[in-house]
Design an enzyme around this catalytic site. Structure first.
Site, mmCIF file in Angstrom:
data_model
loop_
_atom_site.group_PDB
_atom_site.id
_atom_site.type_symbol
_atom_site.label_atom_id
_atom_site.label_comp_id
_atom_site.label_asym_id
_atom_site.label_seq_id
_atom_site.Cartn_x
_atom_site.Cartn_y
_atom_site.Cartn_z
ATOM 1 N N GLU A 5 1.383 5.582 0.663
ATOM 2 C CA GLU A 5 0.885 6.773 1.353
ATOM 3 C C GLU A 5 1.299 8.027 0.592
ATOM 4 O O GLU A 5 2.456 8.165 0.197
ATOM 5 C CB GLU A 5 1.468 6.794 2.763
ATOM 6 N N HIS A 20 3.713 -1.101 3.833
ATOM 7 C CA HIS A 20 3.078 0.197 3.581
ATOM 8 C C HIS A 20 4.190 1.209 3.317
ATOM 9 O O HIS A 20 4.977 1.522 4.213
ATOM 10 C CB HIS A 20 2.247 0.615 4.809
ATOM 11 N N PHE A 53 13.773 14.264 10.227
ATOM 12 C CA PHE A 53 12.444 13.697 10.373
ATOM 13 C C PHE A 53 12.439 12.655 11.495
ATOM 14 O O PHE A 53 11.529 12.603 12.322
ATOM 15 C CB PHE A 53 12.115 13.049 9.031
ATOM 16 N N SER A 65 0.871 -1.174 0.000
ATOM 17 C CA SER A 65 0.000 0.000 0.000
ATOM 18 C C SER A 65 0.911 1.228 0.000
ATOM 19 O O SER A 65 2.089 1.124 0.371
ATOM 20 C CB SER A 65 -0.923 -0.006 1.220
ATOM 21 N N ASP A 72 -1.172 15.460 16.044
ATOM 22 C CA ASP A 72 -0.468 16.380 16.943
ATOM 23 C C ASP A 72 -1.082 17.756 16.799
ATOM 24 O O ASP A 72 -1.415 18.166 15.691
ATOM 25 C CB ASP A 72 1.024 16.445 16.572
HETATM 26 P P1 FAD Z 1 -2.318 7.804 20.112
HETATM 27 O O1 FAD Z 1 -2.473 6.371 19.800
HETATM 28 O O2 FAD Z 1 -3.458 8.495 20.760
HETATM 29 O O3 FAD Z 1 -1.012 7.924 21.043
HETATM 30 C C1 FAD Z 1 -0.402 9.180 21.309
HETATM 31 C C2 FAD Z 1 0.361 9.134 22.629
HETATM 32 O O4 FAD Z 1 -0.557 9.095 23.723
HETATM 33 C C3 FAD Z 1 1.251 7.905 22.815
HETATM 34 O O5 FAD Z 1 2.382 8.295 23.532
HETATM 35 C C4 FAD Z 1 0.390 6.935 23.611
HETATM 36 O O6 FAD Z 1 1.168 6.043 24.398
HETATM 37 C C5 FAD Z 1 -0.420 7.898 24.480
HETATM 38 N N1 FAD Z 1 -1.798 7.402 24.707
HETATM 39 C C6 FAD Z 1 -2.614 6.842 23.784
HETATM 40 N N2 FAD Z 1 -3.824 6.539 24.302
HETATM 41 C C7 FAD Z 1 -3.772 6.929 25.603
HETATM 42 C C8 FAD Z 1 -4.716 6.901 26.659
HETATM 43 N N3 FAD Z 1 -5.955 6.422 26.478
HETATM 44 N N4 FAD Z 1 -4.329 7.402 27.878
HETATM 45 C C9 FAD Z 1 -3.074 7.919 28.050
HETATM 46 N N5 FAD Z 1 -2.140 7.970 27.075
HETATM 47 C C10 FAD Z 1 -2.480 7.490 25.859
HETATM 48 N N6 FAD Z 1 0.088 12.652 11.708
HETATM 49 C C11 FAD Z 1 -0.667 13.576 11.038
HETATM 50 O O7 FAD Z 1 -0.772 14.724 11.489
HETATM 51 N N7 FAD Z 1 -1.312 13.259 9.875
HETATM 52 C C12 FAD Z 1 -1.260 12.029 9.330
HETATM 53 O O8 FAD Z 1 -1.846 11.781 8.278
HETATM 54 C C13 FAD Z 1 -0.484 11.020 10.005
HETATM 55 N N8 FAD Z 1 -0.410 9.762 9.537
HETATM 56 C C14 FAD Z 1 0.283 8.802 10.233
HETATM 57 C C15 FAD Z 1 0.277 7.484 9.760
HETATM 58 C C16 FAD Z 1 0.967 6.487 10.437
HETATM 59 C C17 FAD Z 1 0.935 5.068 9.902
HETATM 60 C C18 FAD Z 1 1.712 6.827 11.612
HETATM 61 C C19 FAD Z 1 2.502 5.763 12.324
HETATM 62 C C20 FAD Z 1 1.709 8.125 12.095
HETATM 63 C C21 FAD Z 1 0.986 9.127 11.429
HETATM 64 N N9 FAD Z 1 0.927 10.449 11.895
HETATM 65 C C22 FAD Z 1 0.190 11.384 11.216
HETATM 66 C C23 FAD Z 1 1.651 10.829 13.115
HETATM 67 C C24 FAD Z 1 0.738 10.751 14.372
HETATM 68 O O9 FAD Z 1 -0.343 11.635 14.228
HETATM 69 C C25 FAD Z 1 1.581 11.134 15.579
HETATM 70 O O10 FAD Z 1 2.562 10.160 15.827
HETATM 71 C C26 FAD Z 1 0.778 11.446 16.860
HETATM 72 O O11 FAD Z 1 1.689 12.015 17.813
HETATM 73 C C27 FAD Z 1 0.164 10.237 17.527
HETATM 74 O O12 FAD Z 1 -0.945 9.774 16.887
HETATM 75 P P2 FAD Z 1 -1.555 8.340 17.321
HETATM 76 O O13 FAD Z 1 -2.780 8.116 16.567
HETATM 77 O O14 FAD Z 1 -0.508 7.308 17.268
HETATM 78 O O15 FAD Z 1 -1.906 8.667 18.861
#
Ligand code: FAD
Length: 272
Positions: free
Chosen positions: A4, A252, A202, A2, A95
């Site tokens: 991105e 991916h 990065f 896939s 973020d």
């Molecule tokens: P979460 O899973 O919510 O985790 C974030 C942090 O909070 C972690 O440290 C976790 O341990 C902690 N945490 C999670 N859940 C809880 C909880 N319930 N209680 C307490 N702590 C918790 N960013 C963009 O802006 N746009 C994109 O399109 C994008 N695409 C991405 C695609 C992939 C495949 C990846 C791996 C990353 C991507 N990112 C993107 C980056 C991502 O948005 C950042 O890494 C962001 O900081 C975390 O998002 P997450 O969904 O992993 O967060």
């Protein structure tokens, strides 16, 4: 495989995007994902790009981040995706962009996954992010793993990892996830290496490690871009070979809106 892509910023980058998607078409991607700018900053462009990719016959997978969003705004987006025929979403926390103080109505990705499931049932195949070298904000590796499990338990179907070059980190993550009872596919994210200086910047920001032996070799090439590219292709192809041999459920590619390096890696892997 896939791929991105990020939504293009103007007509020139839009033309380049389509040129690169066309070049990758023979690899028959299982889906093409489109990133979503921090705090929804690319909302309209992501929607337009997803629409065009879906109209061109690909399985389009918008990324959707929830930080800074309201339930209502996410509800609207889900309705738009449904109308566009989208069946797969990469669900993220994202973020907060600098200067934006209001975290909105969701705190973490598990809340977004639960919300999407509550609102739309099984309409969407949900992918979430995974971090074999741990998310930079995680308090401890164990916390991060348990938070990852929260997202899976909330209804995610699969995960895509942050890129990594150390296969042991990936294997450790998979083993830890299995030990917690997570059986959903965890797809390794692959970052081809075009420029070492960009990659280094990065990687520092997103918490991915460039192993010392790789860093030292890249640094020894100085400005010799041909050698950097050749070494990067060897390293990433070898990583993919090891991942395939160990049964990875897919690859991916973070294409960075390019196709040349991804194509070359796939050619060496006899994909397509
Ligand atoms: P979460 O899973 O919510 O985790 C974030 C942090 O909070 C972690 O440290 C976790 O341990 C902690 N945490 C999670 N859940 C809880 C909880 N319930 N209680 C307490 N702590 C918790 N960013 C963009 O802006 N746009 C994109 O399109 C994008 N695409 C991405 C695609 C992939 C495949 C990846 C791996 C990353 C991507 N990112 C993107 C980056 C991502 O948005 C950042 O890494 C962001 O900081 C975390 O998002 P997450 O969904 O992993 O967060």
């Amino acid at each position: 495989v896939s791929f991105e892509f990020s939504p293009p910023k103007g007509p020139k980058s839009e033309a380049a995007l389509w040129e690169n998607i066309a070049k990758l078409e023979p690899l028959a991607p299982s889906f093409v994902s489109v990133t979503y700018g921090a705090g929804g900053s690319t909302r309209e462009r992501t929607l337009a790009t997803v629409h065009e990719i879906a109209s061109a016959g690909y399985s389009a997978a918008p990324h959707l981040s929830c930080i800074g969003a309201t339930r209502e705004s996410i509800r609207e987006l889900l309705a738009t995706f449904q109308a566009q025929g989208v069946r797969r979403i990469v669900a993220l926390r994202g973020d907060l962009p600098s200067g934006m103080a209001d975290p909105g109505e969701f705190r973490y990705a598990n809340e977004l996954v639960a919300f999407i499931r509550r609102e739309t049932g099984d309409t969407f195949h949900l992918n979430v992010a995974a971090y074999p070298e741990w998310h930079p904000q995680a308090r401890t590796p164990r916390d991060d793993l348990l938070n990852f499990k929260r997202k899976m338990d909330a209804g995610a179907n699969a995960a895509i990892t942050q890129y990594f070059y150390n296969i042991d980190a990936f294997e450790n993550f998979i083993n830890e996830a299995h030990a917690l009872g997570i059986t959903a596919p965890i797809i390794p994210g692959i970052m081809p290496i075009g420029s070492f200086s960009k990659l280094a910047r990065f990687s520092d920001a997103c918490g991915a490690e460039i192993p010392r032996w790789m860093r030292k070799t890249f640094e020894s090439f100085g400005d010799d871009t041909a050698s950097i590219e050749a070494f990067g292709l060897d390293v990433v192809t070898e990583l993919c070979q090891q991942l395939i041999a160990r049964g990875a459920p897919g690859l991916h590619f973070y294409t960075m809106n390019q196709s040349r390096l991804t194509l070359e890696i796939c050619r060496r892997l006899s994909i397509g």
